[in-house]
Design a protein around this motif. Structure first.
Motif, PDB file in Angstrom:
ATOM      1  N   LEU A 267       0.847  -1.188   0.000  1.00 32.53           N
ATOM      2  CA  LEU A 267       0.000   0.000   0.000  1.00 32.53           C
ATOM      3  C   LEU A 267       0.886   1.244   0.000  1.00 32.53           C
ATOM      4  CD1 LEU A 267      -3.219   0.201   2.220  1.00 32.53           C
ATOM      5  CD2 LEU A 267      -2.349   2.007   0.756  1.00 32.53           C
ATOM      6  N   ARG A 268       0.966   1.902  -1.159  1.00 29.73           N
ATOM      7  CA  ARG A 268       1.704   3.150  -1.267  1.00 29.73           C
ATOM      8  C   ARG A 268       0.846   4.290  -0.731  1.00 29.73           C
ATOM      9  NH1 ARG A 268       6.227   3.800  -4.797  1.00 29.73           N
ATOM     10  NH2 ARG A 268       6.331   5.866  -3.842  1.00 29.73           N
ATOM     11  N   VAL A 269       1.456   5.148   0.065  1.00 29.10           N
ATOM     12  CA  VAL A 269       0.814   6.370   0.537  1.00 29.10           C
ATOM     13  C   VAL A 269       1.628   7.527  -0.032  1.00 29.10           C
ATOM     14  CG1 VAL A 269      -0.006   7.671   2.532  1.00 29.10           C
ATOM     15  CG2 VAL A 269       0.125   5.170   2.656  1.00 29.10           C
ATOM     16  N   PHE A 270       1.085   8.197  -1.048  1.00 28.69           N
ATOM     17  CA  PHE A 270       1.844   9.210  -1.770  1.00 28.69           C
ATOM     18  C   PHE A 270       1.931  10.529  -1.025  1.00 28.69           C
ATOM     19  CE2 PHE A 270       0.107   6.543  -5.303  1.00 28.69           C
ATOM     20  CZ  PHE A 270       1.312   6.021  -5.735  1.00 28.69           C
ATOM     21  N   THR A 271       0.902  10.866  -0.269  1.00 28.40           N
ATOM     22  CA  THR A 271       0.876  12.144   0.431  1.00 28.40           C
ATOM     23  C   THR A 271      -0.129  12.073   1.569  1.00 28.40           C
ATOM     24  OG1 THR A 271       0.489  14.536   0.208  1.00 28.40           O
ATOM     25  CG2 THR A 271      -0.863  13.095  -1.166  1.00 28.40           C
ATOM     26  N   PHE A 272       0.115  12.881   2.592  1.00 28.34           N
ATOM     27  CA  PHE A 272      -0.854  13.080   3.676  1.00 28.34           C
ATOM     28  C   PHE A 272      -1.563  14.427   3.527  1.00 28.34           C
ATOM     29  CE2 PHE A 272       2.193  10.136   5.777  1.00 28.34           C
ATOM     30  CZ  PHE A 272       1.303   9.148   6.178  1.00 28.34           C
TER      31      PHE A 272
ATOM     32  N   GLY B  21     -10.330  12.074   8.226  1.00 27.75           N
ATOM     33  CA  GLY B  21     -11.218  10.941   8.459  1.00 27.75           C
ATOM     34  C   GLY B  21     -11.451  10.122   7.206  1.00 27.75           C
ATOM     35  N   ALA B  22     -11.740  10.797   6.088  1.00 25.79           N
ATOM     36  CA  ALA B  22     -11.939  10.093   4.824  1.00 25.79           C
ATOM     37  C   ALA B  22     -10.642   9.421   4.371  1.00 25.79           C
ATOM     38  CB  ALA B  22     -12.440  11.057   3.756  1.00 25.79           C
ATOM     39  N   PHE B  23      -9.516  10.081   4.613  1.00 27.15           N
ATOM     40  CA  PHE B  23      -8.207   9.520   4.268  1.00 27.15           C
ATOM     41  C   PHE B  23      -7.978   8.198   4.999  1.00 27.15           C
ATOM     42  CE2 PHE B  23      -3.723   9.053   5.308  1.00 27.15           C
ATOM     43  CZ  PHE B  23      -3.081   9.286   4.102  1.00 27.15           C
ATOM     44  N   VAL B  24      -8.183   8.200   6.314  1.00 31.74           N
ATOM     45  CA  VAL B  24      -7.993   6.976   7.102  1.00 31.74           C
ATOM     46  C   VAL B  24      -9.007   5.917   6.682  1.00 31.74           C
ATOM     47  CG1 VAL B  24      -8.103   6.002   9.428  1.00 31.74           C
ATOM     48  CG2 VAL B  24      -6.938   8.181   9.045  1.00 31.74           C
ATOM     49  N   GLY B  25     -10.238   6.333   6.407  1.00 32.11           N
ATOM     50  CA  GLY B  25     -11.257   5.374   5.994  1.00 32.11           C
ATOM     51  C   GLY B  25     -10.896   4.641   4.722  1.00 32.11           C
ATOM     52  N   GLU B  26     -10.333   5.361   3.752  1.00 26.42           N
ATOM     53  CA  GLU B  26      -9.952   4.705   2.500  1.00 26.42           C
ATOM     54  C   GLU B  26      -8.743   3.794   2.699  1.00 26.42           C
ATOM     55  OE1 GLU B  26      -9.962   3.799  -1.717  1.00 26.42           O
ATOM     56  OE2 GLU B  26     -11.372   4.107  -0.064  1.00 26.42           O
ATOM     57  N   PHE B  27      -7.804   4.196   3.552  1.00 28.55           N
ATOM     58  CA  PHE B  27      -6.663   3.321   3.872  1.00 28.55           C
ATOM     59  C   PHE B  27      -7.161   2.018   4.490  1.00 28.55           C
ATOM     60  CE2 PHE B  27      -3.519   1.599   6.751  1.00 28.55           C
ATOM     61  CZ  PHE B  27      -2.340   1.676   6.043  1.00 28.55           C
TER      62      PHE B  27
ATOM     63  N   HIS C 253      -2.716  15.442  11.429  1.00 25.60           N
ATOM     64  CA  HIS C 253      -3.770  14.564  11.946  1.00 25.60           C
ATOM     65  C   HIS C 253      -3.859  13.283  11.114  1.00 25.60           C
ATOM     66  CE1 HIS C 253      -6.292  17.979  13.998  1.00 25.60           C
ATOM     67  NE2 HIS C 253      -5.023  17.970  14.376  1.00 25.60           N
ATOM     68  N   ALA C 254      -3.820  13.419   9.788  1.00 25.59           N
ATOM     69  CA  ALA C 254      -3.935  12.240   8.918  1.00 25.59           C
ATOM     70  C   ALA C 254      -2.810  11.255   9.199  1.00 25.59           C
ATOM     71  CB  ALA C 254      -3.936  12.666   7.448  1.00 25.59           C
TER      72      ALA C 254
END
Length: 639
Positions: free
Chosen positions: A309-314, A320-326, A351-352
Motif C-alpha cells: 500500500l503506497r501512501v503518496f501524500t498526507f 477521516g476520509a483519508f484513514v477510511g480509505e486506507f 492529523h492524517a
C-alpha cells in the motif's frame, strides 16, 4: 479532493510549455520597495517565529538573522537605478532561507514563478549495481523520443560532468537536513524544479551523455521547459484545521503533483465514487477512490503474497476520509502481511499521519508533542487564540508555559500535541497481520512524524532505501496564515505582518515536534528516523515494479507472527463472537468499562455480555502470554 484533469489537461499543459529562456523574459517586476518589504517580513519570521533557530544556529554555525539585516542595510542604500538585478535578489534571499537546511522554512518566489514548474522530459533515478551507484532513465514524457533513448538507459555525464559528481554538486544547493536527504533532492532536481521554491536552472539546456539501449554511447541536448503545475490540495494560507495542522515539504508536494501531470495523467481524473469491494487478485491493483493518495495491490514475493500500500501524500483536507480509505484498501489486501510504503511522501495534514497509526497496532497512540520557540510575538499569537475563538485553532495549552518561559528564559514552551489523542485512538486497530514500513530520504514532515510514531510504538520493522528519512520535525505555517491569526477574531494592534508583494510567500517552522516513548523528548528535526533494515534499490526495483525491495520486505513479514481478531456482535442476544488466531485471552470493554475477560482455547468463541446491545462502543483486546498483541474497536451506528 482530486483534480479532474486527466490526459486532456496534461496535453494542454505540455502544449503550453515554453522554453526556459522565453519564460525568464517575462519575469522581474518587483520594485525596490517590494524587496525591502520581503526582507523585513523575512526578519519577522526567522527572528520571532522560527522554532528551530537555536538548533540551526548551533548545528550549522549559521546566522540567518544577521544575513537578513545586512541585506536590508544594502537595500536601504540602493536606489531604483542602482538596485541589483531581480534574479540576484531572489538568489540571495533564497540562499539565506536555505542556509538553515529546513524544507519547512522557505522563501516562495513571486509570480510568474509561483505557479510554474521547470522540467526535462525524462526522469533519472539511482540504483546500485556492482558495488556502486548507477543512474538510469526510468520515465519519459509521452511523445518525447531520441535515438536509443528509453527507460533503462544509463546516464554517464551531465553537462560534461560525471553524473555522480553532478548530483553531489546539485545536492549542495538544497536544504536537506542530512546527507541522504541532500543527495536525494540533488538527484531529483536534475530534471524537475518547482519554481515557487527552487530558483530557475542556471543553464538554458542540458547536455546528457548516455548509453543507449543498443549499447551505443550518445549525447542528447535538451532545453528546460516551463509549464503551469497542478494546483495544491490544501490552501495553506486559510484559517482551517488542515492549514494550522500542516506538516509539509512544499517542494516534494509540488514535485509530486508535477510528476503525476507528466507521467501518470490517469490519476488526475476525479476520484472514483463507487469502488468494488472484492479482495485484490495477486499482482493486480485495487481501484481506489483516492488515486492521488493511495495505490494498493497484492504482490507475489518469494516469501509469499502480501499487501503493498503506497501512501503518496498526507496532504488532505479530510483526515477521516483519508484513514477510511486506507482501512478499506488494507482490508481487501492479504491479511498475512502488509507493506506500507511512504517513499517520496512529503507529508501534509499531521492529523492524517497520526490518525493512521492506530489502524496498525493494538496499543494506544501517543501523538507527538510540539513546542513554540518562546518569543513575545509567539506569545501574542497564542494569547489571541487561547480560547479557540475562531473554532479552528486552540493554542490555550501552550499559553501558560509561553508566559513562564519568557520569565525564566527557556528557549521553548512546554510540549503539547497538535493531533487530538481521542482522534488518534478512535478507530483502533484494523489490520492484524504484521506490517513493514518502507521509507526513503524524501519522507518529510508529517511523514517523518508518521515514521517516528511507527517506530516509537513498535508497530513493525522499518525498511529504508536510504540511511535516514528527510528529518523534518515541525508544524509549518505560512506568512499569510500568521498574518491572519493576528487579525481574527478581531485585529490585534501593532501587528508586524505586512502583505507580501507580487504574489511572493514565506513559510516557517512554527512548532517543533518531539518523539515519544523510548526516545521521548528527542527532536525529529535533522535527526529523522533511521531504519532498522536497509535495502539499496536495484535496477529491477527501478524498472520492474520494486521487485527486489518487495522481496526484502516479504522476508521481514514472513518472519513475523500472523495474528487475527475478528469480532461480530449479536446485539439482541448480547452475544459476542470472536474469531482469533495466536491469541490465548480476550478482554472486552463496553463504552470504556471492563466487562469480561475470557480464555481463548479455540479459534471461534461466543460469549454473552449483559448490556452489549445498548453499548455505543465495544473494544476487544487480545493477548498472548500476557502481552497485548491485537485489538478491535466497534462503534454502534447511531444514525
Amino acid at each position: 479532493m482530486g483534480i479532474d484533469e486527466g490526459a486532456t489537461g496534461q496535453a494542454k499543459r505540455l502544449a503550453d510549455a515554453v522554453d526556459l529562456r522565453d519564460f525568464l523574459g517575462t519575469a522581474g517586476t518587483l520594485t525596490l520597495a517590494d524587496r525591502r518589504t520581503l526582507v523585513e517580513q523575512a526578519l519577522v519570521l526567522i527572528e520571532q517565529n522560527y522554532a528551530h533557530l537555536p538548533l540551526k544556529t548551533a548545528m550549522y554555525a549559521v546566522n540567518p538573522v544577521q544575513r537578513l539585516r545586512l541585506l536590508a542595510l544594502r537595500l536601504s542604500r540602493q536606489t531604483p537605478e542602482t538596485a541589483d538585478p531581480e534574479p540576484r535578489f531572489h538568489a540571495e534571499l533564497s540562499e539565506i532561507f536555505h542556509s538553515v537546511r529546513d524544507l519547512h522554512t522557505n522563501y516562495l518566489l513571486p509570480e510568474p514563478y509561483a505557479s510554474k514548474v521547470a522540467y526535462l522530459p525524462f526522469l533519472v533515478e539511482e540504483c546500485h549495481e556492482d558495488g556502486g551507484p548507477r543512474y538510469l532513465v526510468t520515465r519519459i514524457v509521452e511523445g518525447f523520443s531520441a535515438p536509443g533513448f528509453e527507460p533503462g538507459v544509463e546516464v554517464t555525464h551531465w553537462n560534461g560532468t560525471p553524473i555522480g559528481a553532478a548530483v553531489d554538486a546539485n545536492a549542495a544547493r538544497y536544504a536537506g537536513g542530512n546527507p541522504a536527504a541532500r543527495h536525494s533532492r540533488g538527484l531529483q532536481s536534475l530534471t524537475i524544479r518547482p519554481l515557487v521554491i527552487h530558483l530557475p536552472p542556471d543553464e538554458s539546456w542540458v547536455t546528457l551523455s548516455y548509453l543507449g539501449g543498443d549499447g551505443i554511447a550518445r549525447e542528447l541536448r535538451e532545453p528546460w521547459r516551463v509549464t503551469a503545475n497542478l494546483p495544491p490540495f490544501v490552501d495553506a494560507g486559510a484559517l482551517t484545521m488542515a492549514a494550522v495542522s500542516q506538516g509539509l515539504d512544499l517542494g516534494t508536494d509540488e514535485i509530486g503533483r508535477a510528476l503525476r501531470m507528466l507521467y501518470v495523467p490517469r490519476t488526475l481524473t476525479a476520484e472514483i465514487a463507487d469502488v468494488p469491494a472484492e479482495p485484490a487478485d495477486a499482482g493486480a491493483d485495487l481501484p481506489t477512490s483516492m488515486p492521488a493518495f493511495f495505490k494498493a495491490r497484492a504482490v507475489v514475493t518469494p516469501s509469499g503474497t502480501f499487501g503493498h500500500l503506497r501512501v503518496f501524500t498526507f496532504n488532505t483536507n479530510d483526515p477521516g476520509a483519508f484513514v477510511g480509505e486506507f482501512v478499506r484498501l488494507a482490508g481487501l489486501l492479504p491479511q498475512n502481511g502488509l507493506v506500507v510504503d511512504v517513499r517520496g511522501n512529503g507529508g501534509g495534514h499531521i492529523h492524517a499521519a497520526e490518525f493512521l497509526l492506530q489502524t496498525l497496532t493494538p496499543h494506544p497512540i501517543t501523538p507527538e508533542p510540539t513546542q513554540f520557540v518562546t518569543t513575545p510575538l509567539n506569545a501574542r499569537i497564542c494569547a489571541q487564540h487561547e480560547e479557540n475563538p475562531t473554532g479552528q485553532i486552540d493554542l490555550g495549552p501552550w499559553c501558560p508555559s509561553m508566559n513562564q518561559a519568557l520569565e525564566i528564559g527557556a528557549a521553548h514552551s512546554a510540549g503539547f500535541p497538535i493531533t487530538p489523542a481521542a482522534g488518534a485512538n478512535a478507530v483502533g486497530q484494523c489490520y492484524h497481520g504484521p506490517v513493514v514500513l518502507v521509507t526513503d530520504a524524501r519522507c518529510y514532515s508529517a511523514t517523518d512524524i508518521f515514521a517516528a510514531g511507527f517506530q516509537d510504538h513498535g508497530i513493525g520493522p522499518v525498511l529504508g532505501v536510504d540511511d535516514n528519512t528527510g528529518a523534518g520535525g515541525a508544524n509549518v505555517w505560512t506568512h499569510e496564515l500568521l498574518k491572519l491569526l493576528l487579525e481574527l477574531p478581531s485585529p490585534a494592534p501593532g501587528s508586524p505582518y505586512r502583505p507580501l508583494p507580487g504574489g511572493a510567500g514565506m513559510r516557517v517552522s512554527i512548532r517543533r515536534t518531539l518523539r515519544v516513548h523510548a526516545l521521548a523528548g528527542t527532536p525529529v528535526e535533522d535527526l529523522g528516523v533511521r531504519p532498522g533494515h536497509r535495502h539499496r534499490l536495484t535496477r529491477r526495483d527501478l524498472l520492474a515494479g520494486n521487485q527486489d525491495l518487495l522481496a526484502r520486505a516479504g522476508e521481514l513479514l514472513a518472519a513475523l507472527p500472523v495474528r487475527g481478531l475478528d469480532v461480530r456482535v449479536v446485539g439482541a442476544a448480547n452475544e459476542l463472537t470472536l474469531r482469533t488466531s495466536l491469541l490465548d485471552r480476550a478482554d472486552v470493554y463496553l463504552d470504556g468499562r471492563p466487562r469480561l475477560s475470557a480464555d481463548v482455547t479455540q479459534d471461534t468463541v461466543t460469549v454473552v455480555i449483559p448490556g452489549l446491545a445498548a453499548a455505543r462502543t465495544v473494544r476487544v483486546e487480545g493477548f498472548q502470554s500476557g502481552q497485548l498483541v491485537a485489538s478491535r474497536t466497534l462503534v454502534a451506528d447511531t444514525t
